[in-house]
Motif scaffolding. Structure first.
Motif, mmCIF file in Angstrom:
data_model
loop_
_atom_site.group_PDB
_atom_site.id
_atom_site.type_symbol
_atom_site.label_atom_id
_atom_site.label_comp_id
_atom_site.label_asym_id
_atom_site.label_seq_id
_atom_site.Cartn_x
_atom_site.Cartn_y
_atom_site.Cartn_z
ATOM 1 N N SER A 11 -23.788 -10.356 -3.950
ATOM 2 C CA SER A 11 -22.376 -10.928 -3.421
ATOM 3 C C SER A 11 -21.320 -10.439 -4.147
ATOM 4 O O SER A 11 -20.309 -10.086 -3.437
ATOM 5 N N GLU A 12 -21.228 -10.624 -5.256
ATOM 6 C CA GLU A 12 -19.867 -10.026 -6.192
ATOM 7 C C GLU A 12 -19.870 -8.648 -6.074
ATOM 8 O O GLU A 12 -18.533 -8.235 -5.799
ATOM 9 N N LEU A 13 -20.554 -7.854 -5.923
ATOM 10 C CA LEU A 13 -20.620 -6.431 -5.443
ATOM 11 C C LEU A 13 -19.959 -6.201 -4.372
ATOM 12 O O LEU A 13 -19.073 -5.147 -4.396
ATOM 13 N N GLU A 14 -20.576 -6.931 -3.377
ATOM 14 C CA GLU A 14 -19.990 -6.737 -2.020
ATOM 15 C C GLU A 14 -18.413 -7.066 -2.007
ATOM 16 O O GLU A 14 -17.680 -6.468 -1.251
ATOM 17 N N LYS A 15 -18.210 -7.999 -2.645
ATOM 18 C CA LYS A 15 -16.681 -8.428 -2.905
ATOM 19 C C LYS A 15 -15.961 -7.554 -3.514
ATOM 20 O O LYS A 15 -14.750 -7.057 -3.109
ATOM 21 N N TYR A 16 -16.542 -6.807 -4.604
ATOM 22 C CA TYR A 16 -15.860 -5.892 -5.537
ATOM 23 C C TYR A 16 -15.574 -4.700 -4.580
ATOM 24 O O TYR A 16 -14.386 -3.994 -4.344
ATOM 25 N N LYS A 17 -16.666 -4.167 -3.589
ATOM 26 C CA LYS A 17 -16.167 -3.070 -2.866
ATOM 27 C C LYS A 17 -15.108 -3.305 -1.788
ATOM 28 O O LYS A 17 -14.415 -2.235 -1.697
ATOM 29 N N GLN A 18 -15.338 -4.507 -1.349
ATOM 30 C CA GLN A 18 -14.192 -4.595 -0.303
ATOM 31 C C GLN A 18 -12.657 -4.798 -0.798
ATOM 32 O O GLN A 18 -11.720 -4.176 -0.283
ATOM 33 N N MET A 19 -12.700 -5.320 -2.251
ATOM 34 C CA MET A 19 -11.594 -5.113 -2.952
ATOM 35 C C MET A 19 -10.998 -3.860 -3.068
ATOM 36 O O MET A 19 -9.874 -3.395 -2.874
ATOM 37 N N GLN A 20 -11.859 -2.973 -3.433
ATOM 38 C CA GLN A 20 -11.645 -1.475 -3.539
ATOM 39 C C GLN A 20 -11.265 -0.610 -2.359
ATOM 40 O O GLN A 20 -10.324 -0.094 -2.300
ATOM 41 N N LYS A 21 -11.521 -1.300 -1.150
ATOM 42 C CA LYS A 21 -11.251 -0.859 0.051
ATOM 43 C C LYS A 21 -9.809 -1.190 0.294
ATOM 44 O O LYS A 21 -8.966 -0.502 0.707
ATOM 45 N N ASP A 22 -9.278 -2.366 0.031
ATOM 46 C CA ASP A 22 -8.071 -3.066 0.105
ATOM 47 C C ASP A 22 -7.129 -2.326 -0.842
ATOM 48 O O ASP A 22 -6.274 -1.887 -0.109
ATOM 49 N N VAL A 23 -7.629 -1.915 -2.046
ATOM 50 C CA VAL A 23 -6.612 -1.270 -2.903
ATOM 51 C C VAL A 23 -6.482 0.288 -2.277
ATOM 52 O O VAL A 23 -5.125 0.634 -2.302
ATOM 53 N N SER A 24 -7.349 0.797 -1.776
ATOM 54 C CA SER A 24 -7.241 2.127 -0.894
ATOM 55 C C SER A 24 -6.389 1.954 0.006
ATOM 56 O O SER A 24 -5.289 3.096 0.236
ATOM 57 N N LYS A 25 -6.414 0.977 1.018
ATOM 58 C CA LYS A 25 -5.365 0.903 1.984
ATOM 59 C C LYS A 25 -4.021 0.596 1.422
ATOM 60 O O LYS A 25 -3.133 1.359 2.342
ATOM 61 N N SER A 26 -3.994 -0.046 0.648
ATOM 62 C CA SER A 26 -2.502 -0.502 0.163
ATOM 63 C C SER A 26 -1.913 0.731 -0.529
ATOM 64 O O SER A 26 -0.774 1.110 -0.412
ATOM 65 N N MET A 27 -3.016 1.544 -1.468
ATOM 66 C CA MET A 27 -2.293 2.865 -1.924
ATOM 67 C C MET A 27 -1.895 3.971 -0.924
ATOM 68 O O MET A 27 -1.013 4.401 -0.780
ATOM 69 N N SER A 28 -2.492 3.839 0.383
ATOM 70 C CA SER A 28 -2.273 4.713 1.196
ATOM 71 C C SER A 28 -0.967 4.736 2.070
ATOM 72 O O SER A 28 -0.245 5.222 2.278
ATOM 73 N N ALA A 29 -0.872 3.004 2.204
ATOM 74 C CA ALA A 29 0.400 2.727 2.887
ATOM 75 C C ALA A 29 1.565 2.969 1.983
ATOM 76 O O ALA A 29 2.609 3.239 2.464
ATOM 77 N N ARG A 30 1.314 2.722 0.795
ATOM 78 C CA ARG A 30 2.619 3.194 -0.081
ATOM 79 C C ARG A 30 2.845 4.351 -0.350
ATOM 80 O O ARG A 30 4.081 4.994 -0.360
ATOM 81 N N GLN A 31 1.929 5.485 0.090
ATOM 82 C CA GLN A 31 2.160 6.967 -0.209
ATOM 83 C C GLN A 31 2.937 7.201 1.089
ATOM 84 O O GLN A 31 4.050 7.896 1.052
ATOM 85 N N LYS A 32 2.732 6.407 2.447
ATOM 86 C CA LYS A 32 3.462 6.752 3.497
ATOM 87 C C LYS A 32 4.753 6.146 3.305
ATOM 88 O O LYS A 32 5.638 6.907 3.926
ATOM 89 N N LEU A 33 4.946 5.226 2.638
ATOM 90 C CA LEU A 33 6.287 4.780 2.414
ATOM 91 C C LEU A 33 7.108 5.494 1.523
ATOM 92 O O LEU A 33 8.384 5.899 1.790
ATOM 93 N N GLU A 34 6.264 5.983 0.608
ATOM 94 C CA GLU A 34 7.168 7.140 -0.343
ATOM 95 C C GLU A 34 7.665 8.249 0.485
ATOM 96 O O GLU A 34 8.592 8.829 0.136
ATOM 97 N N ALA A 35 6.616 8.915 1.283
ATOM 98 C CA ALA A 35 7.123 9.872 2.257
ATOM 99 C C ALA A 35 8.208 9.625 3.262
ATOM 100 O O ALA A 35 9.286 10.434 3.384
ATOM 101 N N GLN A 36 8.162 8.536 3.847
ATOM 102 C CA GLN A 36 9.442 8.066 4.492
ATOM 103 C C GLN A 36 10.824 7.836 3.665
ATOM 104 O O GLN A 36 11.837 8.370 4.057
ATOM 105 N N LEU A 37 10.586 7.471 2.463
ATOM 106 C CA LEU A 37 11.734 7.356 1.679
ATOM 107 C C LEU A 37 12.348 8.777 1.201
ATOM 108 O O LEU A 37 13.423 9.084 1.364
ATOM 109 N N THR A 38 11.363 9.770 0.829
ATOM 110 C CA THR A 38 12.017 11.081 0.526
ATOM 111 C C THR A 38 12.840 11.552 1.908
ATOM 112 O O THR A 38 13.911 12.158 1.822
ATOM 113 N N GLU A 39 12.020 11.441 3.215
ATOM 114 C CA GLU A 39 12.729 11.894 4.444
ATOM 115 C C GLU A 39 14.079 11.257 4.561
ATOM 116 O O GLU A 39 14.982 11.921 4.975
ATOM 117 N N ASN A 40 14.148 9.863 4.427
ATOM 118 C CA ASN A 40 15.336 9.077 4.590
ATOM 119 C C ASN A 40 16.362 9.573 3.608
ATOM 120 O O ASN A 40 17.740 9.504 3.834
#
Length: 126
Positions: A11-40
């Motif tokens: 159960s804890e392992l599943e929670k950990y894996k889900q958290m890692q997926k959330d971190v990955s999504k947030s990192m991806s969103a942040r990278q998109k924002l960085e690209a938009q920042l550069t463009e703007n």
């Protein structure tokens, strides 16, 4: 007892894996924002070069619409402010997620050790 520990560990392992997926999504969103920042920032630099006599157009759908230079500068400045705010928000979110992830790692480690000890006891009894 070993089965209960195994289920809890799983159960804890599943929670950990889900958290890692959330971190990955947030990192991806942040990278998109960085690209938009550069463009703007590039757009802002280009607008700063222009004089008030120059004509500025804004793309709305398939149509180029004439826009006031000061209005265009204000729009880009607000967009930059918004993007910077979102990047800060994601930074805070990622730091919090990293702390929680570290705590989960520690819990997983201790559960794994308990499980291994329980397995060792079970083997000793047999």
């Amino acid at each position: 007892m070993a089965e209960a520990l195994q289920k809890k560990l799983q159960s804890e392992l599943e929670k950990y894996k889900q958290m890692q997926k959330d971190v990955s999504k947030s990192m991806s969103a942040r990278q998109k924002l960085e690209a938009q920042l550069t463009e703007n920032n590039i757009v802002k630099e280009e607008l700063d070069i222009l004089e008030s006599a120059n004509t500025v157009y804004k793309l709305i759908g398939p149509v180029l619409v004439k826009q006031d230079l000061d209005e265009a500068k204000a729009t880009v400045a607000k967009r930059l402010e918004y993007i910077n705010g979102e990047i800060q928000r994601y930074e805070t979110l990622l730091k919090d997620m990293e702390k929680k992830s570290e705590q989960h790692r520690e819990v997983l480690s201790s559960l794994q050790q308990e499980y291994q000890k329980a397995q060792g006891r079970a083997v000793g009894k047999v």
